[in-house]
Design an enzyme around this catalytic site. Structure first.
Site, mmCIF file in Angstrom:
data_model
loop_
_atom_site.group_PDB
_atom_site.id
_atom_site.type_symbol
_atom_site.label_atom_id
_atom_site.label_comp_id
_atom_site.label_asym_id
_atom_site.label_seq_id
_atom_site.Cartn_x
_atom_site.Cartn_y
_atom_site.Cartn_z
ATOM 1 N N ASP A 4 0.862 -1.182 0.000
ATOM 2 C CA ASP A 4 0.000 0.000 0.000
ATOM 3 C C ASP A 4 0.893 1.225 0.000
ATOM 4 O O ASP A 4 2.056 1.131 0.348
ATOM 5 C CB ASP A 4 -0.803 0.032 1.314
ATOM 6 C CG ASP A 4 -2.054 -0.805 1.206
ATOM 7 O OD1 ASP A 4 -2.290 -1.312 0.116
ATOM 8 O OD2 ASP A 4 -2.765 -0.955 2.218
ATOM 9 N N ASP B 288 -4.354 -2.771 5.040
ATOM 10 C CA ASP B 288 -4.851 -2.258 6.317
ATOM 11 C C ASP B 288 -6.371 -2.251 6.366
ATOM 12 O O ASP B 288 -6.954 -2.322 7.412
ATOM 13 C CB ASP B 288 -4.305 -0.844 6.589
ATOM 14 C CG ASP B 288 -4.577 0.094 5.420
ATOM 15 O OD1 ASP B 288 -5.269 -0.333 4.468
ATOM 16 O OD2 ASP B 288 -4.107 1.239 5.442
ATOM 17 N N ASP C 195 -9.023 -5.508 2.178
ATOM 18 C CA ASP C 195 -7.762 -6.158 1.790
ATOM 19 C C ASP C 195 -7.723 -7.614 2.238
ATOM 20 O O ASP C 195 -6.798 -8.343 1.880
ATOM 21 C CB ASP C 195 -6.559 -5.433 2.423
ATOM 22 C CG ASP C 195 -6.354 -4.051 1.813
ATOM 23 O OD1 ASP C 195 -6.672 -3.895 0.626
ATOM 24 O OD2 ASP C 195 -5.891 -3.149 2.517
#
EC number: 7.2.2.10
Length: 1159
Positions: free
Chosen positions: A453, A773, A777
Site C-alpha cells: 500500500d 490495512d 484487503d
C-alpha cells in the site's frame, strides 16, 4: 439452553435482586439476540417497548452512555458476565512428553535399550564353551560383565533427554503463542461512549449497557442492538456462512452480533450480551462441550486404521479461529505452506530409508559372518543347549545395527527448525514484526514480489493540506481566512466538519512542542486541520449539528470513493455535503463557485481545464487531491436509495491538495529490496499522477526504466476478455513490468496477487508478500504467501487475515522480515551441512568397523554423545546465527531450490573423505603410530583401550572444528567472520570441548574411555584443527568442475502435489511428507508384528514353559520376565536343569568392547 455463568454464580438473592433491578435477565437478552429482522423488532417493541425503553431498563443513556461508576460496572459484570471467552486448556507438559515419545526412531531405540538391559542381567546356561565356539572367559571378567547394564541404561537416559528437550520446546512454543494471542487481544480496543465522552476501551472491559460506536472495518466485540446507523452493512459470514453483506437499520434489522465485520457505514449500538452469552461465545461453549466427544471419535478413527496418523495439523495451537477459516477456505484456491518443512521432512525420510538399509545390511553381514565362520568353516553342529548363547549374539548384532540407524537418522532436524523459527520470531518482535503463523517467517525469505500500500506504509500517514483551489484561484500555500469570502469560508467549514466521521478529530500534542495528534481517518484529520489553519473551530459546528441530527449518511467505501452527508435546512428542504477523489466528484459537478462566491455553470471543458492546470500539477508533486462539493434539495424529499440520482448536479466549492510525506527510511529499504532480487509494486487507491510521483520519490520507479503505471480501469481492460473474465495469458504480459497500480479496488489487488502467484512464465513460481490495512484487503492478504497487516492503521479484519502484523506500519520492517526469513533458511542449511558430514562418517565407520572387526570402533554410548553434539547442541549453535546485511545481496532461493546445494554437497563429501581417511588410519595403524596396544583384538569385556579412546576423541574434535567450517555455506573463505556476534555458538563449542575432556579423562566404563597422555591429546587436537585447513583446500576447488555432484532436499513436484492434495483446502508440504513417511513406517511395523505373531504361535507347546521353569531353578539368578516377542521365546530350549555356567556369555550390550568375538 443452560447458561454456564448461571451455574457458577451463587444462586443467592443478591444476584436475583440485581437482575430484578435491571428489568431483564441474562436469559431474556440471550433469547432476544437469537431472533432476527422482523421477529426481533416485534419482540423489542412488544416486550420491551422499543430500543429506548430497553436502554432505560439496562439503566443506560443512548447518547451519554454509562456513567463509568466502578461499582455499577462491577455489578454489570456480576449479573451479565464479562466480555471474555475462556481459551481452550493448553496441553500439559506430560501430554507433550507423551507426544514426543511417539517418535518411531525413539521407540525402536527404547526397545533395543530394554532388550540390552534385560540381557545384561540374564546369564544363559550352556555346555562347555568350546562346544559353542566361544572363547572361555577368565574369572576376572565377571566384574566387567556386571557393568553390561550401563550401556542400556545410557541409551534410555539419552532417549529421556531427547524427549524432555522436544517436549520443553513444544511447551515453550505453545506458551509463547498464547502470550502472543493475549498481546493481540489486549491491544484490541473499541470506541465506547461513557459519560458523554468517546473513549477507547480494551474489548474485555465492555459491559452490557455500554453504548459502542461502530464504524467501517470494525470487528464487533459483543452482541448489541442498533440505536442509530448510517448506511450500515455487515459481513455475517463468520457466523452464518452467507457471503452477502447484510444491511442493518433501526427499522428493519437492528441485531448486531459479535465476531461479525462492519463492511460499510457507521452507527451506535447498545451492548446486550458479552463473553460466553454472546452468539460467538455460545458457539465456543458448544465447541468446548463437544471437544471431549470429538477426541473419543478421533481415537476410534485412529485405531481402526491401524495407522496412528495425527489428524491435527502441525500448528495445532492456531486452531483458535478455525471455524471462520474453514468456512472461508472453501471459497479460496489452495495455498501452499511449510515449504521448508516439507523439504526437510522429505530429506529426513530419505536419509532414514538409507540408514534403515545400511543397518539391515550391517546386521545381515554380521549374522552371515557368524554363521559361516561357526557352522561352515569350523564345521560345528548347532547344539540346542547353545541356542540362548547364539541368540544373545544375534541380539548384539541387532543392537549394533540399531546404533547405525540411530546415527543415520537426523532427529535433530525438527529441533533445529523449531529453535531457528522460535529464535527468529522472538527477535522479529524487536524488529516490529508480530508473527502470527510460524511458517510465514520462513516463506518471507523466498519472497520475490511485494505488493505494498502507499498510505502509511511507504508514507508517514501524517496528512496535511498544503495547497487549495478556491474560487478560480490556486493557492500554493494555505490562504489566510481574510482572503476568502465569509459565505465561502462558512461553506468549506461546514462541509468538512459535518461531512466527516465524528470519530475523526485532532487532539493536542502529548509532548510540549510536538505535533497535534490525529485520531481516526487521516484524510479527514488533514481536512479538519485545514479548518483549524483557517482559524475556524470545527467543534462548534459539530455541537450545533450533533450526529443524531444527520438525516442520511453515505459513508466512504472503496467503490464510491466518496462520502456524503445529508442534513435538514432550517428553512426547509435538504442540503447534502460531499467530498471525495477530485476526478470522481468533479465529474458529478455541473456548477462551481466563482471568485465572488457566486454559483456559475461548470462544463466539461472547464473540468478538463481544472484537471490540467490544478489537479495534475498537484498530483505530480505527490499530493492527494480531494474535492469538496454540496447540493441543495428544495423540492420535497428525493429517493435517497437511488444513489446515482442523488450524487449528481453538485456544486464544487474547493479542491485541496493533501501531502503525505514519504518515510525517510523507505527509499533505502526499497533499494535493498532491488538488490535482493525482490520487485516492489505499489497498489493504491490514489490518482495515477500522485502515485507515480510518490513511487519515484521512493525509488520504486526510476526515470528511464521500462515499466508500467496503470489505473485500475485500464488494468482490467488489458487483462479481461469480452466476457469480463481474467485471462492468465493477458495478465502474464502485464505484471512483469507493472510497478504502480493506481485507483485500484480491493478486487484489483486480489486479481493481481492471484495472477502473479498462478503465473508460470518464470522458471520459479513467484512468492508474493502483500501489505494491507483495510477490511477489503482481507482476500488479498489471505491469498498472498505472506500477508502483512498494519498494527496501527489496520482494521481487525485485516489483522485476522494476515500472517504477520507490522507493529509500526513501516515498510523497512518488511525488509527486516525478508532478512530473518533468509536467515532461517541459511541456518538450517548450515546445520544440515554439519549434520550430514557426521552422519556419513559415523555410518560408514560403524558399518565397515562392524563388518571387519565384528564390532563398531565407536561404541553405542559414544555414538549417542556424538548424536547429542550434532543434534541438540549444533542445532542451538547454528540455528541462532544472527542475520547480516549480506543476506540481502543475493537473489531469492525460490520454492524449488534444493536444501543442499552443490557447494554444500562438495563440503559434505570433502570433509567426509578427510575424516574417514583419518579414522581408518587410526583404526588399522593407530597402535603402531602411537606405539600402544591395539584395541582391535581385545578380548571380551577387557577394559577400554587407549587406542579406541583416541579414535573417539579425534572423531569428536574433528566434528567440533567442522562446526566452525559449517558457519559458511556459500563457499566463503573466512569461516570466523562475525563469530563473536553469536554468543550461543561460542558457548556451545567451548562447552562441548570441556565436556569432551571430562568424558575422556573421567568417563571410564560407561563411555568406554580411558585417560590419554598430553602428547596424545595434542595429536587429537592437531588432527581436529586440520579440518579448518582442509576446509580452505575444499573451498579452493571450483564447484563447477565437479559435475558429478548432485543436489538434495528438493521440494515436492507439482505432479505429486496434485495427486496427494485432492480434497485439501491448503497444501501443507510438511504434513504430506510426514504422512507418506509414516504410512511406510507403519506398514513395515505391521509386517514385523505379523511375523512375531507367527513365531509366537510356534511356542504354544507346554515343553517350553517347563524348560523355562527348570532353567530358572537351576540358575539361581535374577531372571527378568521379558515380553513374549523377545529373544527367549524364539525356539524351545531342551537343556538339563543342572547346567549352570556363570557369566559364560557376555551381555550383548550395544557395540560391545569385544575386539574378537569369534575364534
Amino acid at each position: 439452553m443452560t447458561n454456564p455463568t448461571e451455574r457458577t454464580l451463587p444462586a443467592n438473592s443478591m444476584v436475583e435482586s440485581h437482575e430484578r433491578e435491571f428489568g431483564c435477565t441474562v436469559m431474556d437478552l440471550r433469547k432476544l439476540m437469537e431472533l432476527r429482522s422482523t421477529d426481533a423488532i416485534n419482540q423489542i417493541n412488544v416486550h420491551y417497548g422499543g430500543v429506548t425503553n430497553l436502554c432505560s431498563r439496562l439503566k443506560t443513556n443512548p447518547v451519554e452512555g454509562l456513567s463509568g461508576n466502578p461499582a455499577d460496572l462491577e455489578k454489570r459484570k456480576h449479573v451479565f458476565g464479562q466480555n471474555f471467552i475462556p481459551p481452550k486448556k493448553p496441553k500439559t507438559f506430560l501430554e507433550l512428553v507423551w507426544e514426543a515419545l511417539q517418535d518411531v526412531t525413539l521407540i525402536i531405540l527404547e526397545i533395543a535399550a530394554i532388550i540390552s538391559l534385560v540381557l545384561s542381567f540374564y546369564r544363559p546356561p550352556g555346555e562347555e564353551n568350546e562346544q559353542c565356539g566361544l572363547p572361555v572367559s577368565s574369572p576376572e571378567d565377571e566384574g566387567e560383565a556386571e557393568a553390561g547394564w550401563i550401556e542400556g541404561a545410557a541409551i534410555l537416559f539419552s532417549v529421556i533427554i531427547v524427549v524432555l528437550v522436544t517436549a520443553f520446546n513444544d511447551w515453550s512454543k505453545e506458551k509463547q503463542f498464547r502470550g502472543l494471542q493475549n498481546r493481540i487481544e489486549k491491544e484490541q480496543k473499541f470506541s465506547v461512549i461513557r459519560n458523554g465522552h468517546i473513549i477507547q476501551l480494551p474489548v474485555a472491559e465492555i459491559v452490557v449497557g455500554d453504548i459502542a460506536q461502530i464504524k467501517y472495518g470494525d470487528l464487533l466485540p459483543a452482541d448489541g442492538i442498533l440505536i442509530q446507523g448510517n448506511d450500515l452493512k455487515i459481513d455475517e459470514s463468520s457466523l452464518t456462512g452467507e457471503s452477502d453483506h447484510v444491511k442493518k437499520s433501526v427499522e428493519r434489522d437492528p441485531m448486531l452480533l459479535s465476531g461479525t465485520h462492519v463492511m460499510e457505514g457507521s452507527g451506535r449500538m447498545v451492548v446486550t450480551a458479552v463473553g460466553i452469552n454472546s452468539q460467538t461465545g455460545i458457539i465456543f461453549t458448544l465447541l468446548g462441550a463437544s471437544e471431549g466427544e470429538e477426541e473419543e471419535k478421533k481415537k476410534k478413527a485412529k485405531t481402526q486404521d491401524g495407522v496412528a496418523l495425527e489428524i491435527q495439523p502441525l500448528n495445532s495451537q492456531e486452531g483458535t479461529d478455525n471455524e471462520e477459516k474453514e468456512k472461508k477456505a472453501a471459497k479460496l484456491p489452495k495455498k501452499e505452506k511449510s515449504v521448508l518443512q516439507g523439504k526437510l521432512t522429505r530429506l529426513a525420510v530419505q536419509i532414514g530409508k538409507a540408514g534403515l538399509i545400511m543397518s539391515a545390511f550391517t546386521v545381515l553381514i554380521l549374522i552371515l559372518y557368524f554363521v559361516i565362520d561357526n557352522f561352515v568353516i569350523h564345521r560345528r553342529a548347532w547344539l540346542p543347549e547353545c541356542t540362548p548363547i547364539y541368540i544373545q549374539y544375534f541380539v548384539k548384532f541387532f543392537i549394533i545395527g540399531i546404533t547405525v540407524l540411530v546415527v543415520a537418522v537426523p532427529e535433530g532436524l525438527p529441533l533445529a527448525v523449531t529453535i531457528s523459527l522460535a529464535y527468529s520470531v522472538k527477535k522479529m518482535m524487536k524488529d516490529n514484526n508480530l508473527v502470527r503463523h510460524l511458517d510465514a517467517c520462513e516463506t518471507m525469505g523466498n519472497a520475490t514480489a511485494i505488493c505494498s500500500d502507499k498510505t502509511g506504509t511507504l508514507t508517514m500517514n501524517r496528512m496535511t493540506v498544503v495547497q487549495a483551489y478556491i474560487g478560480d484561484t490556486h493557492y500554493h500555500q494555505i490562504p489566510s481566512p481574510d482572503v476568502l469570502l465569509p459565505k465561502v469560508l462558512d461553506l468549506i467549514v461546514n462541509a468538512i466538519s459535518i461531512n466527516s466521521a465524528y470519530t475523526s478529530k485532532i487532539l493536542p500534542p502529548e509532548k510540549e512542542g510536538g505535533l497535534p495528534r490525529q485520531v481516526g481517518s487521516k484524510t479527514e484529520c488533514a481536512l479538519l486541520g485545514f479548518v483549524t489553519d483557517l482559524k475556524q473551530d470545527y467543534h462548534a459546528v459539530r455541537n450545533e449539528v450533533p450526529e443524531e441530527k444527520l438525516y442520511k449518511v453515505y459513508t466512504f467505501n472503496s467503490v464510491r470513493k466518496s462520502m456524503s452527508t445529508v442534513i435538514e435546512k432550517p428553512s426547509g428542504g435538504y442540503r447534502m455535503y460531499s467530498k471525495g477523489a477530485s476526478e470522481i466528484i468533479l465529474r458529478k459537478c455541473n456548477r462551481i463557485l466563482d471568485k465572488k462566491g457566486e454559483v456559475v455553470p461548470f462544463k466539461s471543458k472547464d473540468r478538463d481545464e481544472i484537471v490540467r492546470t490544478v489537479i495534475e500539477p498537484m498530483a505530480c508533486e505527490g499530493l492527494r487531491t480531494i474535492c469538496i462539493a454540496y447540493r441543495d434539495f428544495n423540492d420535497g424529499e428525493p429517493p435517497w436509495d437511488n444513489e446515482s440520482e442523488i450524487l449528481t448536479e453538485l456544486t464544487c466549492v474547493a479542491v485541496v491538495g493533501i501531502e503525505d510525506p514519504v518515510r525517510p527510511e523507505v527509499p533505502d529499504a526499497i533499494a535493498k529490496c532491488k538488490q535482493a532480487g525482490i520487485t516492489v509494486r505499489m497498489v493504491t487507491g490514489d490518482n495515477i499522477n500522485t502515485a507515480r510521483a510518490i513511487a519515484t520519490k521512493c525509488g520504486i520507479v526510476t526515470p528511464g526504466d521500462d515499466f508500467l503505471c496503470l489505473e485500475g480501469k485500464e488494468f482490467n481492460r488489458l487483462i479481461r476478455n469480452e466476457k469480463g473474465e481474467v485471462e492468465q495469458e493477458k495478465l502474464d504480459k502485464i505484471w512483469p513490468k507493472l510497478r504502480v497500480l493506481a485507483r485500484s479496488s480491493p478486487t484489483d489487488k486480489h486479481t493481481l496477487v492471484k495472477g502473479i502467484i498462478d503465473s508460470t512464465i518464470g522458471e520459479q513460481r513467484q512468492v508474493v508478500a502483500v501489505t494491507g490495512d483495510g477490511t477489503n484487503d482481507g482476500p488479498a492478504l489471505k491469498k498472498a504467501d505472506v500477508g502483512f497487516a498494519m498494527g496501527i492503521a489496520g482494521t481487525d479484519v485485516a489483522k485476522e487475515a494476515s500472517d504477520i502484523i507490522l507493529t509500526d506500519d513501516n515498510f523497512t520492517s518488511i525488509v527486516k522480515a525478508v532478512m530473518w526469513g533468509r536467515n532461517v533458511y541459511d541456518s538450517i542449511s548450515k546445520f544440515l551441512q554439519f549434520q550430514l558430514t557426521v552422519n556419513v562418517v559415523a555410518v560408514i565407520v560403524a558399518f565397515t568397523g562392524a563388518c571387519i572387526t565384528q564390532d563398531s570402533p565407536l561404541k553405542a554410548v559414544q555414538m549417542l554423545w556424538v548424536n547429542l553434539i550434532m543434534d541438540t547442541f549444533a542445532s542451538l549453535a547454528l540455528a541462532t546465527e544472527p542475520p547480516t546485511e549480506s543476506l540481502l545481496k543475493r537473489r531469492p532461493y525460490g520454492r524449488n531450490k534444493p536444501l543442499i546445494s552443490r557447494t554444500m554437497m562438495k563440503n559434505i563429501l570433502g570433509h567426509a573423505v578427510y575424516q574417514l581417511t583419518v579414522i581408518f588410519f587410526l583404526v588399522f595403524a593407530g597402535e603402531k603410530f602411537f606405539d600402544i596396544d591395539s584395541g582391535r583384538k581385545a578380548p571380551l569385556h577387557s577394559p577400554p583401550s587407549q587406542h579406541y579412546t583416541i579414535i573417539f576423541n579425534t572423531f569428536v574434535l574433528m566434528q567440533l572444528f567442522n562446526e566452525i567450517n559449517s558457519r559458511k555455506i556459500h563457499g566463503e573463505r573466512n569461516v570466523f567472520a562475525g563469530i563473536f556476534r553469536n554468543l550461543i555458538f561460542c558457548c556451545v563449542v567451548l562447552g562441548t570441548f570441556i565436556s569432551q575432556i571430562l568424558i575422556v579423562e573421567f568417563g571410564g566404563k560407561p563411555f568406554s574411555c580411558t585417560k590419554l597422555t598430553l602428547s596424545q591429546w595434542f595429536w587429537c587436537l592437531f588432527i581436529g584443527i586440520g579440518e579448518l585447513l582442509w576446509g580452505q583446500i575444499i573451498s579452493s576447488i571450483p564447484t563447477q568442475s565437479l559435475k558429478f555432484l548432485k543436489e538434495a532436499g528438493h521440494g515436492t513436484t507439482k505432479e505429486e502435489i496434485t495427486k496427494d492434495a485432492e480434497g485439501l483446502d491448503e497444501i501443507d508440504h510438511a504434513e504430506m511428507e510426514l504422512r507418506r513417511g509414516q504410512i511406510l513406517w507403519f506398514r513395515g511395523l505391521n509386517r514385523i508384528q505379523t511375523q512375531i505373531d507367527v513365531i509366537n504361535t510356534f511356542q504354544t507347546g507346554a515343553s517350553f514353559k517347563g524348560v523355562l521353569k527348570r532353567q530358572t531353578m537351576g540358575q539361581h539368578l535374577d531372571v527378568k520376565h521379558v515380553p513374549s516377542s523377545s529373544y527367549v521365546t524364539v525356539a524351545p530350549v531342551r537343556s538339563p536343569p543342572t547346567t549352570s555356567v556363570p557369566a559364560a556369555v557376555p551381555p550383548p550390550t550395544l557395540g560391545n568392547q569385544s575386539g574378537q568375538s569369534v575364534p
